[in-house]
Design an enzyme around this catalytic site. Structure first.
Site, short mmCIF file in Angstrom:
data_model
loop_
_atom_site.label_atom_id
_atom_site.label_comp_id
_atom_site.label_asym_id
_atom_site.label_seq_id
_atom_site.Cartn_x
_atom_site.Cartn_y
_atom_site.Cartn_z
N LYS A 74 -22.70 17.25 -16.09
CA LYS A 74 -23.03 15.82 -16.21
C LYS A 74 -21.85 15.01 -15.73
CE LYS A 74 -26.01 17.09 -19.96
NZ LYS A 74 -25.53 18.29 -20.64
N TRP A 76 -26.62 14.20 -12.94
CA TRP A 76 -26.57 15.65 -13.13
C TRP A 76 -26.30 16.37 -11.82
CZ3 TRP A 76 -31.18 17.15 -16.85
CH2 TRP A 76 -30.93 16.58 -18.11
N GLU A 95 -39.29 35.12 -24.24
CA GLU A 95 -40.38 34.43 -24.96
C GLU A 95 -41.66 34.30 -24.13
OE1 GLU A 95 -37.23 33.59 -24.83
OE2 GLU A 95 -36.54 32.49 -26.60
N THR A 101 -33.96 38.12 -28.42
CA THR A 101 -33.30 37.42 -27.33
C THR A 101 -32.08 36.71 -27.90
OG1 THR A 101 -33.54 35.69 -25.67
CG2 THR A 101 -34.90 35.47 -27.61
P1 ADP Z 1 -31.09 35.20 -22.20
O1 ADP Z 1 -30.61 35.21 -20.77
O2 ADP Z 1 -30.91 33.88 -22.87
O3 ADP Z 1 -30.67 36.38 -23.00
P2 ADP Z 1 -33.67 35.84 -21.16
O4 ADP Z 1 -33.25 37.11 -20.61
O5 ADP Z 1 -34.97 35.71 -21.82
O6 ADP Z 1 -32.66 35.34 -22.20
O7 ADP Z 1 -33.47 34.82 -19.99
C1 ADP Z 1 -34.28 33.75 -19.74
C2 ADP Z 1 -33.57 32.75 -18.90
O8 ADP Z 1 -33.12 33.31 -17.66
C3 ADP Z 1 -34.45 31.61 -18.49
O9 ADP Z 1 -34.58 30.67 -19.52
C4 ADP Z 1 -33.71 31.06 -17.29
O10 ADP Z 1 -32.65 30.21 -17.68
C5 ADP Z 1 -33.12 32.29 -16.66
N1 ADP Z 1 -33.95 32.71 -15.53
C6 ADP Z 1 -34.88 33.67 -15.49
N2 ADP Z 1 -35.40 33.79 -14.26
C7 ADP Z 1 -34.80 32.87 -13.49
C8 ADP Z 1 -34.91 32.47 -12.10
N3 ADP Z 1 -35.72 33.09 -11.26
N4 ADP Z 1 -34.13 31.45 -11.70
C9 ADP Z 1 -33.29 30.82 -12.52
N5 ADP Z 1 -33.14 31.15 -13.81
C10 ADP Z 1 -33.87 32.16 -14.30
#
Ligand code: ADP
Length: 547
Positions: free
Chosen positions: A440, A445, A334, A188
Protein backbone atom coordinates in the site's frame (compact mmCIF):
# COMPACT_ATOMS: atom_id res chain seq x y z
CA UNK A 1 -49.38 -26.26 0.09
CA UNK A 2 -46.42 -26.38 -2.24
CA UNK A 3 -47.76 -26.83 -5.76
CA UNK A 4 -44.33 -27.26 -7.38
CA UNK A 5 -44.09 -30.46 -9.36
CA UNK A 6 -41.27 -32.74 -8.17
CA UNK A 7 -38.94 -34.30 -10.69
CA UNK A 8 -38.99 -38.05 -11.00
CA UNK A 9 -35.30 -38.88 -11.15
CA UNK A 10 -33.08 -40.89 -8.83
CA UNK A 11 -32.15 -37.80 -6.87
CA UNK A 12 -31.36 -39.88 -3.82
CA UNK A 13 -28.51 -41.71 -5.55
CA UNK A 14 -25.65 -40.84 -3.18
CA UNK A 15 -22.56 -39.08 -4.46
CA UNK A 16 -19.99 -41.03 -2.47
CA UNK A 17 -16.52 -42.47 -2.89
CA UNK A 18 -18.13 -45.92 -3.08
CA UNK A 19 -19.00 -45.11 -6.66
CA UNK A 20 -15.41 -44.22 -7.53
CA UNK A 21 -14.15 -47.30 -5.71
CA UNK A 22 -16.57 -49.61 -7.56
CA UNK A 23 -15.84 -47.93 -10.86
CA UNK A 24 -12.09 -48.53 -10.61
CA UNK A 25 -12.74 -52.25 -10.46
CA UNK A 26 -15.54 -52.49 -12.97
CA UNK A 27 -14.61 -49.93 -15.63
CA UNK A 28 -10.84 -49.60 -15.51
CA UNK A 29 -9.24 -52.60 -13.81
CA UNK A 30 -6.26 -52.35 -16.16
CA UNK A 31 -5.33 -48.75 -15.35
CA UNK A 32 -2.10 -48.54 -13.40
CA UNK A 33 -0.69 -46.93 -10.31
CA UNK A 34 3.06 -46.48 -10.64
CA UNK A 35 5.21 -45.43 -7.67
CA UNK A 36 8.81 -44.29 -7.83
CA UNK A 37 11.00 -46.17 -5.33
CA UNK A 38 14.48 -45.50 -3.89
CA UNK A 39 17.08 -46.30 -6.50
CA UNK A 40 14.96 -44.99 -9.32
CA UNK A 41 12.96 -48.11 -10.19
CA UNK A 42 9.17 -48.14 -10.07
CA UNK A 43 6.48 -50.37 -8.57
CA UNK A 44 3.29 -50.95 -10.51
CA UNK A 45 -0.15 -52.23 -9.63
CA UNK A 46 -3.33 -52.30 -11.66
CA UNK A 47 -6.57 -50.72 -10.44
CA UNK A 48 -7.88 -54.30 -10.21
CA UNK A 49 -5.09 -55.22 -7.77
CA UNK A 50 -5.40 -51.94 -5.91
CA UNK A 51 -9.15 -52.50 -5.52
CA UNK A 52 -8.51 -55.86 -3.94
CA UNK A 53 -6.03 -54.27 -1.51
CA UNK A 54 -8.53 -51.52 -0.68
CA UNK A 55 -11.04 -54.23 0.34
CA UNK A 56 -8.43 -55.87 2.56
CA UNK A 57 -7.51 -52.53 4.05
CA UNK A 58 -11.15 -51.74 4.76
CA UNK A 59 -11.44 -55.02 6.64
CA UNK A 60 -8.19 -54.29 8.50
CA UNK A 61 -9.48 -50.86 9.52
CA UNK A 62 -12.60 -52.45 11.01
CA UNK A 63 -10.42 -54.91 12.88
CA UNK A 64 -8.35 -52.04 14.25
CA UNK A 65 -11.59 -50.69 15.72
CA UNK A 66 -11.97 -47.79 13.30
CA UNK A 67 -15.60 -46.74 13.35
CA UNK A 68 -17.84 -44.35 11.43
CA UNK A 69 -16.68 -40.78 11.92
CA UNK A 70 -13.27 -41.69 13.39
CA UNK A 71 -10.36 -39.66 12.10
CA UNK A 72 -7.51 -41.71 10.66
CA UNK A 73 -4.30 -39.80 10.04
CA UNK A 74 -1.81 -40.33 7.24
CA UNK A 75 1.78 -39.12 7.39
CA UNK A 76 2.92 -40.07 3.94
CA UNK A 77 4.29 -39.11 0.57
CA UNK A 78 2.64 -39.71 -2.79
CA UNK A 79 2.60 -43.48 -3.20
CA UNK A 80 0.31 -46.42 -3.86
CA UNK A 81 -0.41 -47.15 -0.20
CA UNK A 82 -1.48 -43.58 0.39
CA UNK A 83 -3.76 -43.93 -2.63
CA UNK A 84 -5.30 -47.06 -1.12
CA UNK A 85 -5.94 -45.18 2.12
CA UNK A 86 -7.61 -42.37 0.14
CA UNK A 87 -10.44 -44.82 -0.60
CA UNK A 88 -10.48 -47.42 2.15
CA UNK A 89 -10.78 -44.92 5.02
CA UNK A 90 -13.76 -42.89 3.70
CA UNK A 91 -15.44 -46.05 2.38
CA UNK A 92 -15.64 -47.53 5.89
CA UNK A 93 -17.28 -44.27 6.95
CA UNK A 94 -14.18 -42.88 8.68
CA UNK A 95 -12.32 -39.68 7.83
CA UNK A 96 -8.99 -39.61 5.98
CA UNK A 97 -6.89 -36.97 7.74
CA UNK A 98 -3.85 -36.13 5.64
CA UNK A 99 -1.16 -34.61 7.86
CA UNK A 100 1.20 -32.13 6.26
CA UNK A 101 4.58 -33.69 7.00
CA UNK A 102 6.38 -30.39 6.55
CA UNK A 103 4.66 -28.52 9.36
CA UNK A 104 6.40 -27.55 12.57
CA UNK A 105 6.19 -30.05 15.40
CA UNK A 106 3.93 -27.84 17.53
CA UNK A 107 1.52 -27.40 14.64
CA UNK A 108 1.35 -31.15 14.06
CA UNK A 109 0.72 -31.77 17.74
CA UNK A 110 -2.07 -29.21 17.70
CA UNK A 111 -3.62 -30.67 14.56
CA UNK A 112 -3.54 -34.34 15.63
CA UNK A 113 -4.99 -33.50 19.05
CA UNK A 114 -7.57 -31.13 17.61
CA UNK A 115 -8.71 -33.71 15.06
CA UNK A 116 -8.48 -36.49 17.67
CA UNK A 117 -6.87 -38.91 15.26
CA UNK A 118 -7.31 -42.51 16.39
CA UNK A 119 -4.82 -44.30 14.14
CA UNK A 120 -1.94 -42.87 12.10
CA UNK A 121 -0.52 -44.52 8.97
CA UNK A 122 3.10 -43.47 8.43
CA UNK A 123 5.63 -44.08 5.66
CA UNK A 124 8.71 -45.85 7.03
CA UNK A 125 10.86 -43.03 5.62
CA UNK A 126 8.95 -40.60 7.86
CA UNK A 127 9.03 -42.61 11.10
CA UNK A 128 12.02 -40.60 12.43
CA UNK A 129 10.01 -37.39 12.08
CA UNK A 130 6.82 -38.74 13.62
CA UNK A 131 8.27 -40.72 16.52
CA UNK A 132 9.70 -37.55 18.05
CA UNK A 133 6.27 -35.95 18.38
CA UNK A 134 4.17 -39.08 18.91
CA UNK A 135 4.36 -38.76 22.74
CA UNK A 136 2.44 -35.48 22.48
CA UNK A 137 -0.51 -37.07 20.65
CA UNK A 138 -3.40 -37.64 23.06
CA UNK A 139 -5.86 -39.72 21.05
CA UNK A 140 -3.74 -42.00 18.86
CA UNK A 141 -3.97 -45.64 19.87
CA UNK A 142 -2.22 -47.34 16.92
CA UNK A 143 0.46 -46.60 14.36
CA UNK A 144 0.66 -48.43 11.06
CA UNK A 145 4.06 -48.33 9.36
CA UNK A 146 4.10 -48.51 5.57
CA UNK A 147 7.19 -50.21 4.12
CA UNK A 148 9.81 -52.53 5.58
CA UNK A 149 11.91 -49.84 7.24
CA UNK A 150 12.51 -49.28 10.92
CA UNK A 151 9.39 -48.82 13.10
CA UNK A 152 11.43 -46.78 15.58
CA UNK A 153 9.95 -46.03 18.97
CA UNK A 154 6.39 -45.70 17.77
CA UNK A 155 4.13 -47.25 20.41
CA UNK A 156 1.68 -49.94 19.40
CA UNK A 157 2.98 -50.09 15.86
CA UNK A 158 2.06 -52.67 13.25
CA UNK A 159 3.11 -53.09 9.64
CA UNK A 160 0.75 -52.21 6.80
CA UNK A 161 1.50 -55.31 4.76
CA UNK A 162 0.97 -57.56 7.81
CA UNK A 163 -2.41 -55.95 8.37
CA UNK A 164 -3.39 -56.60 4.77
CA UNK A 165 -2.10 -60.16 4.89
CA UNK A 166 -4.07 -60.91 8.05
CA UNK A 167 -7.21 -59.30 6.66
CA UNK A 168 -7.54 -62.03 4.02
CA UNK A 169 -9.17 -61.89 0.63
CA UNK A 170 -12.76 -61.72 -0.49
CA UNK A 171 -15.23 -58.93 -0.80
CA UNK A 172 -15.92 -56.65 2.12
CA UNK A 173 -19.33 -55.61 3.28
CA UNK A 174 -18.90 -51.85 3.19
CA UNK A 175 -21.27 -49.73 5.25
CA UNK A 176 -23.64 -47.36 3.45
CA UNK A 177 -22.49 -43.79 3.78
CA UNK A 178 -24.47 -40.63 3.41
CA UNK A 179 -23.13 -38.25 0.78
CA UNK A 180 -22.99 -35.43 3.33
CA UNK A 181 -20.86 -37.50 5.68
CA UNK A 182 -17.25 -36.35 6.23
CA UNK A 183 -14.74 -38.18 4.03
CA UNK A 184 -11.48 -36.26 4.40
CA UNK A 185 -9.91 -33.62 6.59
CA UNK A 186 -7.09 -31.26 5.74
CA UNK A 187 -5.74 -28.41 7.86
CA UNK A 188 -4.69 -25.18 6.29
CA UNK A 189 -2.36 -22.63 7.79
CA UNK A 190 -5.17 -20.06 8.04
CA UNK A 191 -4.45 -16.35 8.17
CA UNK A 192 -4.63 -15.98 11.94
CA UNK A 193 -4.29 -18.23 14.96
CA UNK A 194 -4.19 -21.99 14.84
CA UNK A 195 -4.44 -24.11 11.68
CA UNK A 196 -8.01 -24.59 10.49
CA UNK A 197 -9.55 -27.93 9.54
CA UNK A 198 -11.39 -28.18 6.24
CA UNK A 199 -13.73 -31.16 6.38
CA UNK A 200 -14.59 -32.47 2.92
CA UNK A 201 -17.75 -34.54 2.44
CA UNK A 202 -18.26 -37.50 0.11
CA UNK A 203 -20.47 -35.25 -1.96
CA UNK A 204 -17.96 -32.40 -2.23
CA UNK A 205 -15.16 -34.78 -3.23
CA UNK A 206 -17.40 -36.56 -5.75
CA UNK A 207 -18.41 -33.31 -7.41
CA UNK A 208 -14.91 -31.83 -7.34
CA UNK A 209 -13.51 -35.04 -8.88
CA UNK A 210 -16.10 -34.86 -11.61
CA UNK A 211 -14.99 -31.30 -12.25
CA UNK A 212 -11.39 -32.44 -12.80
CA UNK A 213 -12.75 -34.40 -15.77
CA UNK A 214 -14.10 -31.29 -17.50
CA UNK A 215 -12.20 -30.10 -20.55
CA UNK A 216 -12.22 -26.48 -19.37
CA UNK A 217 -10.77 -27.64 -16.07
CA UNK A 218 -7.96 -30.15 -15.52
CA UNK A 219 -9.44 -32.05 -18.46
CA UNK A 220 -8.45 -35.44 -17.08
CA UNK A 221 -9.60 -38.47 -19.11
CA UNK A 222 -9.08 -42.22 -19.31
CA UNK A 223 -6.38 -41.72 -21.93
CA UNK A 224 -4.23 -39.68 -19.55
CA UNK A 225 -1.26 -40.68 -17.52
CA UNK A 226 -1.39 -38.40 -14.49
CA UNK A 227 1.72 -37.47 -12.55
CA UNK A 228 0.66 -36.11 -9.15
CA UNK A 229 3.62 -34.17 -7.82
CA UNK A 230 1.50 -31.91 -5.64
CA UNK A 231 1.57 -33.66 -2.26
CA UNK A 232 -1.25 -35.99 -1.30
CA UNK A 233 -1.05 -34.35 2.14
CA UNK A 234 -2.03 -31.01 0.63
CA UNK A 235 -5.65 -30.42 -0.41
CA UNK A 236 -6.05 -34.00 -1.67
CA UNK A 237 -3.33 -33.42 -4.28
CA UNK A 238 -5.76 -31.11 -6.07
CA UNK A 239 -8.18 -34.00 -6.57
CA UNK A 240 -5.83 -35.75 -9.01
CA UNK A 241 -5.94 -39.17 -7.27
CA UNK A 242 -9.75 -39.08 -7.11
CA UNK A 243 -9.99 -37.77 -10.66
CA UNK A 244 -7.65 -40.47 -12.02
CA UNK A 245 -9.65 -43.17 -10.22
CA UNK A 246 -12.95 -41.81 -11.54
CA UNK A 247 -11.69 -41.43 -15.10
CA UNK A 248 -9.69 -44.66 -15.13
CA UNK A 249 -6.45 -42.81 -15.92
CA UNK A 250 -3.01 -44.14 -15.03
CA UNK A 251 -1.60 -42.49 -11.94
CA UNK A 252 2.14 -41.92 -11.46
CA UNK A 253 3.38 -41.08 -7.97
CA UNK A 254 6.89 -39.80 -7.21
CA UNK A 255 6.88 -40.72 -3.48
CA UNK A 256 9.45 -38.44 -1.81
CA UNK A 257 11.63 -37.87 -4.86
CA UNK A 258 10.70 -34.33 -5.80
CA UNK A 259 14.04 -33.00 -7.01
CA UNK A 260 14.29 -31.83 -10.61
CA UNK A 261 16.52 -34.73 -11.66
CA UNK A 262 14.40 -37.67 -10.45
CA UNK A 263 11.26 -35.93 -11.68
CA UNK A 264 12.70 -35.23 -15.11
CA UNK A 265 13.81 -38.86 -15.41
CA UNK A 266 10.43 -40.09 -14.27
CA UNK A 267 8.70 -37.90 -16.86
CA UNK A 268 11.05 -38.99 -19.63
CA UNK A 269 10.54 -42.68 -18.80
CA UNK A 270 6.88 -42.83 -17.83
CA UNK A 271 5.62 -40.28 -20.38
CA UNK A 272 2.85 -38.66 -18.27
CA UNK A 273 0.44 -36.48 -20.23
CA UNK A 274 -0.80 -34.51 -17.27
CA UNK A 275 0.98 -33.31 -14.17
CA UNK A 276 0.13 -31.07 -11.22
CA UNK A 277 2.59 -29.04 -9.16
CA UNK A 278 3.40 -25.61 -7.78
CA UNK A 279 5.45 -23.06 -9.77
CA UNK A 280 8.64 -23.51 -7.71
CA UNK A 281 8.92 -27.16 -8.81
CA UNK A 282 8.28 -26.18 -12.43
CA UNK A 283 10.99 -23.50 -12.12
CA UNK A 284 13.48 -26.13 -10.91
CA UNK A 285 12.43 -28.49 -13.68
CA UNK A 286 12.85 -25.80 -16.31
CA UNK A 287 16.38 -25.07 -15.16
CA UNK A 288 17.16 -28.76 -15.23
CA UNK A 289 15.62 -29.28 -18.66
CA UNK A 290 17.54 -26.30 -20.07
CA UNK A 291 20.77 -27.82 -18.82
CA UNK A 292 19.94 -31.34 -20.04
CA UNK A 293 18.53 -31.05 -23.56
CA UNK A 294 18.57 -34.86 -23.93
CA UNK A 295 15.79 -35.21 -21.31
CA UNK A 296 12.46 -35.26 -23.13
CA UNK A 297 9.55 -33.79 -21.15
CA UNK A 298 7.31 -33.20 -24.14
CA UNK A 299 4.73 -35.85 -23.20
CA UNK A 300 3.32 -33.22 -20.80
CA UNK A 301 0.74 -31.68 -23.05
CA UNK A 302 -1.49 -30.68 -20.16
CA UNK A 303 0.34 -29.71 -17.01
CA UNK A 304 -1.56 -27.95 -14.22
CA UNK A 305 0.12 -25.34 -12.10
CA UNK A 306 -1.23 -23.33 -9.20
CA UNK A 307 -0.89 -22.68 -5.51
CA UNK A 308 0.88 -19.42 -6.35
CA UNK A 309 0.84 -17.15 -9.39
CA UNK A 310 2.38 -18.86 -12.40
CA UNK A 311 4.86 -16.59 -14.20
CA UNK A 312 3.91 -16.11 -17.86
CA UNK A 313 7.55 -16.49 -18.84
CA UNK A 314 7.72 -19.89 -17.21
CA UNK A 315 4.78 -21.14 -19.28
CA UNK A 316 6.20 -19.63 -22.46
CA UNK A 317 9.72 -21.00 -21.93
CA UNK A 318 8.43 -24.48 -21.23
CA UNK A 319 6.16 -24.43 -24.25
CA UNK A 320 8.69 -22.97 -26.66
CA UNK A 321 11.79 -24.81 -25.50
CA UNK A 322 10.45 -28.15 -24.26
CA UNK A 323 7.00 -28.64 -25.76
CA UNK A 324 5.42 -28.69 -22.30
CA UNK A 325 2.08 -26.93 -21.95
CA UNK A 326 1.27 -25.56 -18.51
CA UNK A 327 -2.16 -24.24 -17.59
CA UNK A 328 -2.90 -22.24 -14.50
CA UNK A 329 -5.45 -23.02 -11.79
CA UNK A 330 -6.41 -21.12 -8.68
CA UNK A 331 -7.91 -22.31 -5.46
CA UNK A 332 -7.22 -23.05 -1.83
CA UNK A 333 -7.64 -25.86 0.67
CA UNK A 334 -11.10 -24.46 1.47
CA UNK A 335 -12.15 -24.83 -2.18
CA UNK A 336 -11.15 -28.52 -2.49
CA UNK A 337 -8.98 -26.86 -4.00
CA UNK A 338 -9.68 -26.06 -7.66
CA UNK A 339 -12.01 -23.08 -8.19
CA UNK A 340 -10.82 -21.43 -11.42
CA UNK A 341 -8.90 -22.66 -14.43
CA UNK A 342 -7.31 -20.70 -17.23
CA UNK A 343 -7.98 -22.16 -20.65
CA UNK A 344 -8.37 -19.27 -23.04
CA UNK A 345 -9.72 -19.96 -26.52
CA UNK A 346 -7.04 -21.58 -28.63
CA UNK A 347 -6.53 -18.83 -31.17
CA UNK A 348 -3.28 -17.55 -32.49
CA UNK A 349 -0.75 -17.41 -29.72
CA UNK A 350 -0.82 -13.63 -29.63
CA UNK A 351 -0.24 -11.31 -26.69
CA UNK A 352 -3.90 -11.32 -25.65
CA UNK A 353 -3.91 -15.11 -25.55
CA UNK A 354 -0.82 -15.17 -23.36
CA UNK A 355 -2.24 -12.45 -21.11
CA UNK A 356 -5.24 -14.71 -20.50
CA UNK A 357 -3.03 -17.74 -19.93
CA UNK A 358 -1.24 -15.78 -17.22
CA UNK A 359 -4.55 -15.07 -15.46
CA UNK A 360 -6.00 -17.49 -12.94
CA UNK A 361 -8.90 -18.27 -15.24
CA UNK A 362 -12.66 -18.64 -15.20
CA UNK A 363 -14.63 -20.08 -12.31
CA UNK A 364 -15.38 -23.77 -12.90
CA UNK A 365 -19.01 -24.69 -13.49
CA UNK A 366 -20.82 -24.70 -10.11
CA UNK A 367 -18.34 -22.26 -8.58
CA UNK A 368 -19.68 -18.73 -8.15
CA UNK A 369 -17.42 -15.81 -7.49
CA UNK A 370 -17.76 -12.15 -6.57
CA UNK A 371 -15.38 -9.29 -5.73
CA UNK A 372 -16.04 -7.25 -2.60
CA UNK A 373 -14.42 -3.90 -1.82
CA UNK A 374 -13.35 -2.50 1.55
CA UNK A 375 -16.86 -1.15 2.23
CA UNK A 376 -18.61 -4.43 1.50
CA UNK A 377 -19.83 -3.34 -1.95
CA UNK A 378 -19.62 -5.50 -5.05
CA UNK A 379 -16.86 -4.58 -7.51
CA UNK A 380 -17.72 -4.65 -11.25
CA UNK A 381 -16.09 -7.18 -13.57
CA UNK A 382 -14.31 -4.63 -15.76
CA UNK A 383 -10.82 -6.11 -15.82
CA UNK A 384 -9.38 -3.27 -13.75
CA UNK A 385 -11.27 -2.72 -10.48
CA UNK A 386 -10.09 -4.95 -7.67
CA UNK A 387 -11.66 -6.43 -4.57
CA UNK A 388 -11.43 -9.48 -2.34
CA UNK A 389 -12.59 -12.70 -3.99
CA UNK A 390 -15.50 -14.44 -2.33
CA UNK A 391 -16.61 -17.85 -3.62
CA UNK A 392 -19.41 -20.30 -3.08
CA UNK A 393 -20.26 -23.67 -4.53
CA UNK A 394 -20.73 -27.35 -3.69
CA UNK A 395 -17.03 -27.98 -3.02
CA UNK A 396 -16.36 -24.80 -1.04
CA UNK A 397 -16.07 -24.93 2.77
CA UNK A 398 -19.04 -23.62 4.74
CA UNK A 399 -17.16 -23.45 8.05
CA UNK A 400 -14.09 -24.91 9.77
CA UNK A 401 -13.97 -28.08 11.83
CA UNK A 402 -14.49 -27.30 15.53
CA UNK A 403 -13.26 -23.73 15.20
CA UNK A 404 -15.44 -20.71 15.56
CA UNK A 405 -12.46 -18.36 15.52
CA UNK A 406 -12.38 -18.78 11.74
CA UNK A 407 -15.94 -17.52 11.32
CA UNK A 408 -14.81 -14.18 9.91
CA UNK A 409 -13.79 -16.12 6.79
CA UNK A 410 -17.44 -16.77 5.96
CA UNK A 411 -19.89 -14.12 4.83
CA UNK A 412 -23.54 -15.23 4.46
CA UNK A 413 -22.89 -18.33 2.43
CA UNK A 414 -19.71 -17.05 0.76
CA UNK A 415 -16.10 -17.89 1.60
CA UNK A 416 -13.84 -14.86 1.97
CA UNK A 417 -10.62 -15.98 0.33
CA UNK A 418 -8.25 -13.17 1.34
CA UNK A 419 -7.13 -12.92 -2.30
CA UNK A 420 -7.40 -9.62 -4.14
CA UNK A 421 -8.29 -9.78 -7.82
CA UNK A 422 -9.83 -8.14 -10.84
CA UNK A 423 -12.19 -10.03 -13.14
CA UNK A 424 -12.54 -9.14 -16.82
CA UNK A 425 -15.69 -9.16 -18.92
CA UNK A 426 -15.03 -12.73 -20.06
CA UNK A 427 -14.98 -13.87 -16.44
CA UNK A 428 -11.21 -14.36 -16.23
CA UNK A 429 -9.94 -13.77 -12.73
CA UNK A 430 -6.59 -12.09 -12.25
CA UNK A 431 -5.17 -12.26 -8.76
CA UNK A 432 -3.23 -9.15 -7.93
CA UNK A 433 -2.28 -10.16 -4.43
CA UNK A 434 -3.07 -11.85 -1.20
CA UNK A 435 -4.63 -9.24 1.08
CA UNK A 436 -1.69 -9.62 3.44
CA UNK A 437 0.97 -9.23 0.71
CA UNK A 438 -0.33 -6.22 -1.21
CA UNK A 439 1.89 -3.11 -1.02
CA UNK A 440 0.00 0.00 0.00
CA UNK A 441 1.96 2.93 -1.34
CA UNK A 442 0.56 6.44 -0.86
CA UNK A 443 -3.01 5.14 -0.62
CA UNK A 444 -2.68 3.13 -3.86
CA UNK A 445 -2.06 -0.59 -4.17
CA UNK A 446 0.92 -2.16 -5.88
CA UNK A 447 0.47 -5.78 -6.91
CA UNK A 448 3.39 -7.83 -5.64
CA UNK A 449 2.35 -10.67 -7.96
CA UNK A 450 2.52 -8.53 -11.09
CA UNK A 451 5.85 -7.00 -10.12
CA UNK A 452 7.30 -10.45 -9.44
CA UNK A 453 6.08 -11.67 -12.80
CA UNK A 454 7.79 -8.81 -14.60
CA UNK A 455 11.04 -9.23 -12.67
CA UNK A 456 10.98 -12.97 -13.37
CA UNK A 457 10.68 -12.33 -17.08
CA UNK A 458 14.30 -11.09 -16.97
CA UNK A 459 16.45 -13.92 -18.35
CA UNK A 460 18.92 -13.80 -15.43
CA UNK A 461 16.27 -13.98 -12.70
CA UNK A 462 15.32 -17.35 -11.26
CA UNK A 463 13.08 -16.25 -8.41
CA UNK A 464 11.62 -12.92 -7.31
CA UNK A 465 9.52 -12.13 -4.25
CA UNK A 466 8.30 -8.61 -3.58
CA UNK A 467 7.49 -7.47 -0.05
CA UNK A 468 6.42 -4.19 1.49
CA UNK A 469 9.06 -2.10 3.18
CA UNK A 470 7.84 0.50 5.68
CA UNK A 471 8.24 4.04 4.34
CA UNK A 472 7.67 7.32 6.18
CA UNK A 473 6.30 9.19 3.21
CA UNK A 474 4.37 6.50 1.31
CA UNK A 475 3.55 4.13 4.18
CA UNK A 476 4.95 1.19 2.18
CA UNK A 477 7.27 0.77 -0.80
CA UNK A 478 8.18 -2.38 -2.74
CA UNK A 479 11.37 -4.25 -1.95
CA UNK A 480 12.22 -6.99 -4.41
CA UNK A 481 14.15 -10.07 -3.28
CA UNK A 482 15.86 -11.67 -6.26
CA UNK A 483 17.70 -14.91 -6.92
CA UNK A 484 19.94 -14.65 -9.97
CA UNK A 485 21.10 -17.43 -12.25
CA UNK A 486 24.54 -18.76 -11.31
CA UNK A 487 27.28 -16.57 -12.74
CA UNK A 488 24.93 -13.70 -13.67
CA UNK A 489 26.18 -10.22 -12.86
CA UNK A 490 22.89 -8.37 -13.34
CA UNK A 491 22.66 -5.28 -11.15
CA UNK A 492 19.75 -3.51 -9.49
CA UNK A 493 20.00 -0.83 -12.18
CA UNK A 494 19.72 -3.49 -14.92
CA UNK A 495 16.58 -4.81 -13.30
CA UNK A 496 15.10 -1.32 -13.07
CA UNK A 497 15.85 -0.78 -16.76
CA UNK A 498 14.09 -4.04 -17.51
CA UNK A 499 11.04 -2.97 -15.51
CA UNK A 500 10.75 0.53 -17.00
CA UNK A 501 7.90 0.55 -19.47
CA UNK A 502 6.57 -2.75 -18.14
CA UNK A 503 5.13 -1.35 -14.91
CA UNK A 504 4.03 2.12 -13.78
CA UNK A 505 6.91 4.32 -12.66
CA UNK A 506 5.69 4.53 -9.07
CA UNK A 507 5.68 0.71 -8.92
CA UNK A 508 9.46 0.48 -9.48
CA UNK A 509 11.05 -1.10 -6.37
CA UNK A 510 12.99 1.22 -4.08
CA UNK A 511 15.29 -1.54 -3.12
CA UNK A 512 16.48 -4.97 -4.26
CA UNK A 513 17.87 -7.73 -2.09
CA UNK A 514 20.04 -10.26 -3.91
CA UNK A 515 19.41 -13.42 -1.92
CA UNK A 516 20.62 -16.99 -2.38
CA UNK A 517 17.18 -18.48 -2.17
CA UNK A 518 13.65 -17.31 -1.49
CA UNK A 519 12.43 -19.19 1.63
CA UNK A 520 9.53 -21.55 0.93
CA UNK A 521 6.49 -22.60 2.96
CA UNK A 522 5.63 -26.18 3.83
CA UNK A 523 3.97 -26.56 0.44
CA UNK A 524 6.70 -24.90 -1.60
CA UNK A 525 5.34 -21.38 -1.95
CA UNK A 526 7.43 -18.25 -1.44
CA UNK A 527 7.35 -17.56 2.29
CA UNK A 528 7.05 -13.79 2.47
CA UNK A 529 6.48 -13.91 6.23
CA UNK A 530 10.09 -15.04 6.65
CA UNK A 531 11.36 -12.33 4.29
CA UNK A 532 9.37 -9.67 6.14
CA UNK A 533 10.77 -10.74 9.50
CA UNK A 534 14.33 -10.79 8.10
CA UNK A 535 13.73 -7.25 6.92
CA UNK A 536 12.50 -6.17 10.37
CA UNK A 537 15.38 -7.93 12.14
CA UNK A 538 17.94 -6.45 9.74
CA UNK A 539 19.10 -9.90 8.56
CA UNK A 540 17.98 -9.67 4.93
CA UNK A 541 21.13 -10.12 2.86
CA UNK A 542 22.36 -8.42 -0.33
CA UNK A 543 20.32 -5.23 -0.08
CA UNK A 544 20.83 -2.52 -2.70
CA UNK A 545 18.96 0.77 -2.50
CA UNK A 546 18.07 2.27 -5.85
CA UNK A 547 16.33 5.50 -5.00
P1 ADP B 1 -1.85 -21.61 2.38
O1 ADP B 1 -0.94 -21.25 1.23
O2 ADP B 1 -2.41 -20.42 3.08
O3 ADP B 1 -1.32 -22.69 3.26
P2 ADP B 1 -3.48 -22.93 0.44
O4 ADP B 1 -2.46 -23.89 0.07
O5 ADP B 1 -4.87 -23.35 0.57
O6 ADP B 1 -3.15 -22.28 1.79
O7 ADP B 1 -3.28 -21.75 -0.56
C1 ADP B 1 -4.29 -21.00 -1.09
C2 ADP B 1 -3.75 -19.70 -1.59
O8 ADP B 1 -2.74 -19.88 -2.58
C3 ADP B 1 -4.80 -18.88 -2.29
O9 ADP B 1 -5.61 -18.21 -1.37
C4 ADP B 1 -3.95 -17.94 -3.12
O10 ADP B 1 -3.48 -16.85 -2.36
C5 ADP B 1 -2.77 -18.79 -3.50
N1 ADP B 1 -2.94 -19.30 -4.86
C6 ADP B 1 -3.37 -20.50 -5.25
N2 ADP B 1 -3.36 -20.62 -6.59
C7 ADP B 1 -2.91 -19.44 -7.07
C8 ADP B 1 -2.68 -18.90 -8.40
N3 ADP B 1 -2.86 -19.63 -9.49
N4 ADP B 1 -2.24 -17.63 -8.47
C9 ADP B 1 -2.03 -16.88 -7.39
N5 ADP B 1 -2.22 -17.32 -6.14
C10 ADP B 1 -2.65 -18.59 -5.97
Amino acid sequence: MNSALQGLMQDDFPLTLHHIRRRMRSCSPGAQVTTLTPGGSVERASFGEVSERIDRLARALSRLGVEQGDRVGTFAWNNQRHFELYFAIPCVGAVLHTLNIRLFEEQLTYIVNHAEDKVIFVDDSLVPVLEKIAPSFQSVTRYVVMGDGDMGELPNAVRYEDLLEDAGTGSFDYPEVDERQAAALCYTSGTTGNPKGVLYSHRSISLHSTATLMKDSTGLSSSDRVLAVVPMFHANAWGLPHGAALAGADLILPDRFLGAEPLAKLIAEERPTLMGCVPTIFLDLLRYADGHPDVDLSSLSNAACGGAAVPKQLMKDFEERHGVRIFQAWGMTETSPVATYSRPLEREHDDAYWDDRAKQGRPLPWVELRLIDGEGGEVPWDGGSTGEIQVRGPWVAARYFRDESGDEKFDSGWLRTGDIAAVDQKGFVQITDRAKDVIKSGGEWISSVELENEVMSHPDVIEAAVIAKPDERWAERPLCCVVLREGASTTAEDLLDHLRGRVAKWWLPDEFAFVEEVPKTSVGKFDKKVLRSRLTEGTLEGRVLVS
